[in-house]
Scaffold this motif. Structure first.
Motif, mmCIF file in Angstrom:
data_model
loop_
_atom_site.group_PDB
_atom_site.id
_atom_site.type_symbol
_atom_site.label_atom_id
_atom_site.label_comp_id
_atom_site.label_asym_id
_atom_site.label_seq_id
_atom_site.Cartn_x
_atom_site.Cartn_y
_atom_site.Cartn_z
ATOM 1 N N GLY A 137 -2.373 -44.000 -16.156
ATOM 2 C CA GLY A 137 -2.652 -42.579 -16.343
ATOM 3 C C GLY A 137 -3.165 -42.247 -17.723
ATOM 4 O O GLY A 137 -3.328 -41.080 -18.062
ATOM 5 N N GLU A 138 -3.434 -43.256 -18.548
ATOM 6 C CA GLU A 138 -3.871 -43.004 -19.918
ATOM 7 C C GLU A 138 -5.390 -43.130 -20.023
ATOM 8 O O GLU A 138 -5.989 -44.050 -19.475
ATOM 9 N N ARG A 139 -5.997 -42.181 -20.752
ATOM 10 C CA ARG A 139 -7.442 -42.173 -20.974
ATOM 11 C C ARG A 139 -7.712 -42.024 -22.474
ATOM 12 O O ARG A 139 -7.467 -40.972 -23.042
ATOM 13 N N PHE A 140 -8.229 -43.090 -23.061
ATOM 14 C CA PHE A 140 -8.611 -43.083 -24.469
ATOM 15 C C PHE A 140 -10.117 -42.872 -24.535
ATOM 16 O O PHE A 140 -10.880 -43.627 -23.931
ATOM 17 N N THR A 181 -8.347 -51.673 -15.329
ATOM 18 C CA THR A 181 -8.860 -50.946 -16.488
ATOM 19 C C THR A 181 -10.336 -50.650 -16.272
ATOM 20 O O THR A 181 -11.088 -51.525 -15.851
ATOM 21 N N GLU A 221 -9.798 -46.309 -19.479
ATOM 22 C CA GLU A 221 -8.719 -45.775 -18.655
ATOM 23 C C GLU A 221 -7.902 -46.900 -18.047
ATOM 24 O O GLU A 221 -8.453 -47.857 -17.495
ATOM 25 N N HIS A 222 -6.593 -46.766 -18.200
ATOM 26 C CA HIS A 222 -5.653 -47.723 -17.605
ATOM 27 C C HIS A 222 -4.410 -46.939 -17.213
ATOM 28 O O HIS A 222 -3.820 -46.248 -18.052
ATOM 29 N N THR A 254 -6.348 -38.418 -22.826
ATOM 30 C CA THR A 254 -5.002 -38.230 -23.350
ATOM 31 C C THR A 254 -4.999 -38.490 -24.863
ATOM 32 O O THR A 254 -4.152 -37.976 -25.576
ATOM 33 N N VAL A 255 -5.969 -39.301 -25.301
ATOM 34 C CA VAL A 255 -6.175 -39.589 -26.721
ATOM 35 C C VAL A 255 -7.686 -39.614 -26.943
ATOM 36 O O VAL A 255 -8.423 -40.172 -26.127
ATOM 37 N N TRP A 280 -2.057 -55.121 -17.448
ATOM 38 C CA TRP A 280 -2.911 -54.924 -18.607
ATOM 39 C C TRP A 280 -3.374 -56.267 -19.164
ATOM 40 O O TRP A 280 -4.525 -56.455 -19.467
ATOM 41 N N HIS A 313 0.528 -30.534 -29.754
ATOM 42 C CA HIS A 313 -0.334 -31.703 -29.849
ATOM 43 C C HIS A 313 -0.425 -32.166 -31.294
ATOM 44 O O HIS A 313 0.038 -31.481 -32.196
#
Length: 193
Positions: free
Chosen positions: A90-93, A61, A87-88, A117-118, A1, A183
């Motif tokens: 498995g997280e997607r903001f 990213t 996206e980085h 995810t957020v 990151w 959630h």
């Protein structure tokens, strides 16, 4: 990151700016602001890249931009905006300001397809009911937001919905739906403490 942040910083040093397309899906007010931007901040850039429907990678990213979507309901005179997914791993903001709910079914479909995810979004402009926004449009925005809180683990609300003093009671059903789904839905202020 950390390496990805450094790659992005290097792009900034090269003064690459990503922006909404100033020529397509744009109203007169947005066109004027785009022109002003190009004459002021944009002139500092080495390159101004149109971001609509494109993905840019910085190491592991990625920044993925949506097509231009309605600023509110379809056919709104307010113009169009683009949403961004960072996206980085498995997280997607997803950042989706000014979608106003979303009131648009097409915008809802794009959000759900992105599988964030957020998500940080501007909820329906409850304070404009009967003045600038029809009740049916607001109800559509609330129904669409209900679908989002069922699918996205964390929803962060910012500006539009929060401008109404009674926003919380008006959105109680959405908070309950998020809770039943396991959630969370919070304001941007609550999220940052």
């Amino acid at each position: 990151w950390t390496e990805d942040v450094e790659t992005a910083r290097q792009s900034y040093k090269d003064k690459i700016i990503l922006a909404k397309n100033p020529k397509e899906k744009i109203n007169a007010s947005q066109r004027q602001r785009a022109w002003m931007f190009q004459k002021t901040g944009g002139k500092q850039a080495k390159v101004v890249e149109v971001a609509d429907k494109r993905t840019f990678n910085f190491g592991k990213t990625s920044l993925r931009f949506s097509e231009a979507v309605a600023h509110g309901s379809e056919g709104s005179i307010l113009g169009w905006v683009i949403m961004t997914v960072v996206e980085h791993g498995g997280e997607r903001f997803m950042f989706a300001p000014d979608i106003q709910g979303p009131m648009s079914m097409h915008t809802l479909e794009l959000i759900l397809a992105a599988k964030p995810t957020v998500i940080m979004l501007g909820g329906p402009p409850l304070y404009l009911e009967g003045f600038r926004v029809e009740k049916a449009q607001l109800e559509q925005g609330l129904r669409n937001l209900e679908q989002i809180v069922e699918e996205v683990p964390l929803v962060i609300l910012e500006h539009h919905a929060l401008r109404d003093e009674a926003w919380r009671p008006k959105m109680e059903a959405i908070f309950q739906k998020a809770s039943r789904s396991g959630h969370r839905i919070v304001t941007a202020a609550k999220y940052v403490g």
